[in-house]
Enzyme design. Structure first.
Site, mmCIF file in Angstrom:
data_model
loop_
_atom_site.group_PDB
_atom_site.id
_atom_site.type_symbol
_atom_site.label_atom_id
_atom_site.label_comp_id
_atom_site.label_asym_id
_atom_site.label_seq_id
_atom_site.Cartn_x
_atom_site.Cartn_y
_atom_site.Cartn_z
ATOM 1 N N ASN A 101 10.199 -78.462 56.188
ATOM 2 C CA ASN A 101 9.211 -79.023 55.282
ATOM 3 C C ASN A 101 8.591 -80.216 55.983
ATOM 4 O O ASN A 101 9.232 -81.245 56.174
ATOM 5 C CB ASN A 101 9.877 -79.453 53.969
ATOM 6 C CG ASN A 101 8.870 -79.863 52.908
ATOM 7 O OD1 ASN A 101 7.881 -80.510 53.207
ATOM 8 N ND2 ASN A 101 9.144 -79.494 51.672
ATOM 9 N N CYS A 158 17.628 -88.977 60.474
ATOM 10 C CA CYS A 158 17.226 -87.729 61.133
ATOM 11 C C CYS A 158 15.701 -87.625 61.110
ATOM 12 O O CYS A 158 15.056 -87.935 60.107
ATOM 13 C CB CYS A 158 17.850 -86.535 60.427
ATOM 14 S SG CYS A 158 19.659 -86.525 60.481
ATOM 15 N N GLU A 211 17.311 -89.033 43.652
ATOM 16 C CA GLU A 211 16.720 -87.745 43.326
ATOM 17 C C GLU A 211 17.791 -86.677 43.148
ATOM 18 O O GLU A 211 18.843 -86.731 43.784
ATOM 19 C CB GLU A 211 15.799 -87.280 44.458
ATOM 20 C CG GLU A 211 14.646 -88.183 44.770
ATOM 21 C CD GLU A 211 13.902 -87.733 46.015
ATOM 22 O OE1 GLU A 211 12.789 -88.203 46.235
ATOM 23 O OE2 GLU A 211 14.452 -86.906 46.787
ATOM 24 N N CYS A 227 20.970 -79.660 43.381
ATOM 25 C CA CYS A 227 21.174 -80.353 44.648
ATOM 26 C C CYS A 227 21.195 -81.846 44.342
ATOM 27 O O CYS A 227 20.208 -82.389 43.849
ATOM 28 C CB CYS A 227 20.052 -80.021 45.631
ATOM 29 S SG CYS A 227 20.198 -80.872 47.222
ATOM 30 N N CYS A 247 14.313 -83.673 50.600
ATOM 31 C CA CYS A 247 15.092 -84.883 50.322
ATOM 32 C C CYS A 247 14.295 -86.160 50.579
ATOM 33 O O CYS A 247 13.722 -86.339 51.657
ATOM 34 C CB CYS A 247 16.346 -84.911 51.197
ATOM 35 S SG CYS A 247 17.476 -83.555 50.892
ATOM 36 N N GLY A 277 21.218 -88.923 51.454
ATOM 37 C CA GLY A 277 22.472 -89.537 51.866
ATOM 38 C C GLY A 277 23.371 -88.595 52.648
ATOM 39 O O GLY A 277 23.181 -87.374 52.649
ATOM 40 N N CYS A 309 19.649 -93.541 53.222
ATOM 41 C CA CYS A 309 20.547 -92.889 54.173
ATOM 42 C C CYS A 309 20.526 -93.642 55.495
ATOM 43 O O CYS A 309 19.480 -94.149 55.910
ATOM 44 C CB CYS A 309 20.120 -91.439 54.386
ATOM 45 S SG CYS A 309 21.244 -90.485 55.440
ATOM 46 N N CYS A 314 13.854 -85.613 58.245
ATOM 47 C CA CYS A 314 14.255 -85.875 56.859
ATOM 48 C C CYS A 314 13.654 -87.182 56.357
ATOM 49 O O CYS A 314 13.653 -88.193 57.074
ATOM 50 C CB CYS A 314 15.779 -85.921 56.776
ATOM 51 S SG CYS A 314 16.417 -86.218 55.112
ATOM 52 N N HIS A 340 20.927 -77.808 63.610
ATOM 53 C CA HIS A 340 19.507 -77.966 63.933
ATOM 54 C C HIS A 340 19.162 -77.988 65.417
ATOM 55 O O HIS A 340 18.005 -78.261 65.770
ATOM 56 C CB HIS A 340 18.933 -79.237 63.272
ATOM 57 C CG HIS A 340 19.197 -79.329 61.815
ATOM 58 N ND1 HIS A 340 18.856 -78.337 60.929
ATOM 59 C CD2 HIS A 340 19.808 -80.293 61.072
ATOM 60 C CE1 HIS A 340 19.228 -78.679 59.699
ATOM 61 N NE2 HIS A 340 19.815 -79.856 59.766
#
Length: 296
Positions: free
Chosen positions: A234, A62, A38, A51, A276, A107, A58, A65, A158
């Site tokens: 998100n 996390c 993406e 982006c 992502c 990633g 990945c 994500c 975070h």
């Protein structure tokens, strides 16, 4: 704006594109080996930003994500990173141009360090308009500092402490915050470049008033130039949720009162799964469902 490499068109094709109400466009690209990646084109007042992804999938897993939900497949080559810039540049609206590149998509860029460096050499844009985001690999941050490229470094922090960070970012179990921030200080000492800390606000996790005080104390102790980019999570259908607007604003106000430079990032593409990994995951799952149906 483009790249220093020609004939990139053979590296990918646009499999799908979705456009948000705010003009954000997400592209799902199919690589020559059939893998999907993406990239996102964001329209800003100061120019357009792309982006880009640095890996297929990945390893970092996390909790907030979607990038690693279907696992890690492989690193992207320098050309596969460049072609994302080319796509966004060609697809920019008339009378606008691509001005900024952020390596913040699917990633971990520093897990693909060699190809990342090749990409930074090849992309035809000023270093100060390029940002690289990492969840925190200390030795690679130091190696990046030694390159002295003038590229912006963004740290996915975070959390204000290791207890919270370990709950949402597995890498924190290998590299505690103290080790991460030591490498950040090294980066600043080598480059004199301001560091951006990314901080996704997660309800009932990291955005209470005491977290703001703790974060302020932690960052101010570094004695470097920095800025905190606050991000409303998100949710993406996961178990973690964003806080209310009131909670988010109280957190930001508390940081400011404690002397922290910060802004709340304006959310874009909320209606098109712009976070992502979301669009790729949807396509991967659709293909799996189709495969399951054919075996019944």
């Amino acid at each position: 704006m483009g790249t220093k490499i020609s004939n990139l068109g053979s590296y990918t094709k646009i499999k799908e594109s979705v456009v948000s109400r705010d003009g954000t466009t997400k592209f799902l690209l199919e690589l020559r080996d059939g893998n999907l990646v993406e990239c996102v084109l964001l329209l800003q007042d100061y120019g357009n930003t792309v982006c880009i992804s640095s890996q297929v999938g990945c390893k970092m897993a996390c909790a907030f994500c979607a990038s690693g939900k279907n696992g890690f497949v492989r690193n992207l080559s320098m050309e596969e990173m460049l072609v994302q810039v080319m796509v966004a540049s060609k697809q920019s609206p008339p009378n606008t141009r691509l001005t900024h590149v952020v390596v913040m998509g699917t990633g971990e860029p520093f897990d693909n360090f060699e190809n990342l460096m090749l990409f930074l050499n090849a992309v035809d844009i000023g270093a100060r308009k390029i940002s690289v985001s990492t969840c925190g690999i200390p030795d690679k941050i130091k190696a990046f500092a030694d390159e002295k490229r003038g590229v912006n470094l963004c740290i996915s922090l975070h959390a204000p402490n290791d207890i919270i960070r370990r709950k949402i970012m597995p890498i924190a179990k290998a590299h505690p915050i103290a080790e991460l921030l030591d490498s950040v200080k090294y980066f600043f000492q080598k480059t004199k470049r301001r560091v951006i800390f990314e901080y996704a606000l997660i309800d009932n996790m990291n955005c209470d008033a005491q977290h703001a005080v703790e974060l302020a104390r932690l960052l101010k102790s570094l004695r470097i130039s920095y800025h905190v980019n606050l991000i409303n999570l998100n949710a993406g259908g996961g178990v973690l949720n964003p806080p209310t607007r009131e909670t988010a604003m109280r957190f930001m106000d508390a940081l400011i009162k404690n002397g922290v430079s910060c802004t709340m990032r304006k959310g874009k593409g909320q209606d098109i799964m712009a976070a992502c990994g979301q669009l790729r995951n949807k396509s991967v799952q659709k293909n799996r469902d189709h495969a399951d149906m054919t075996t019944i």
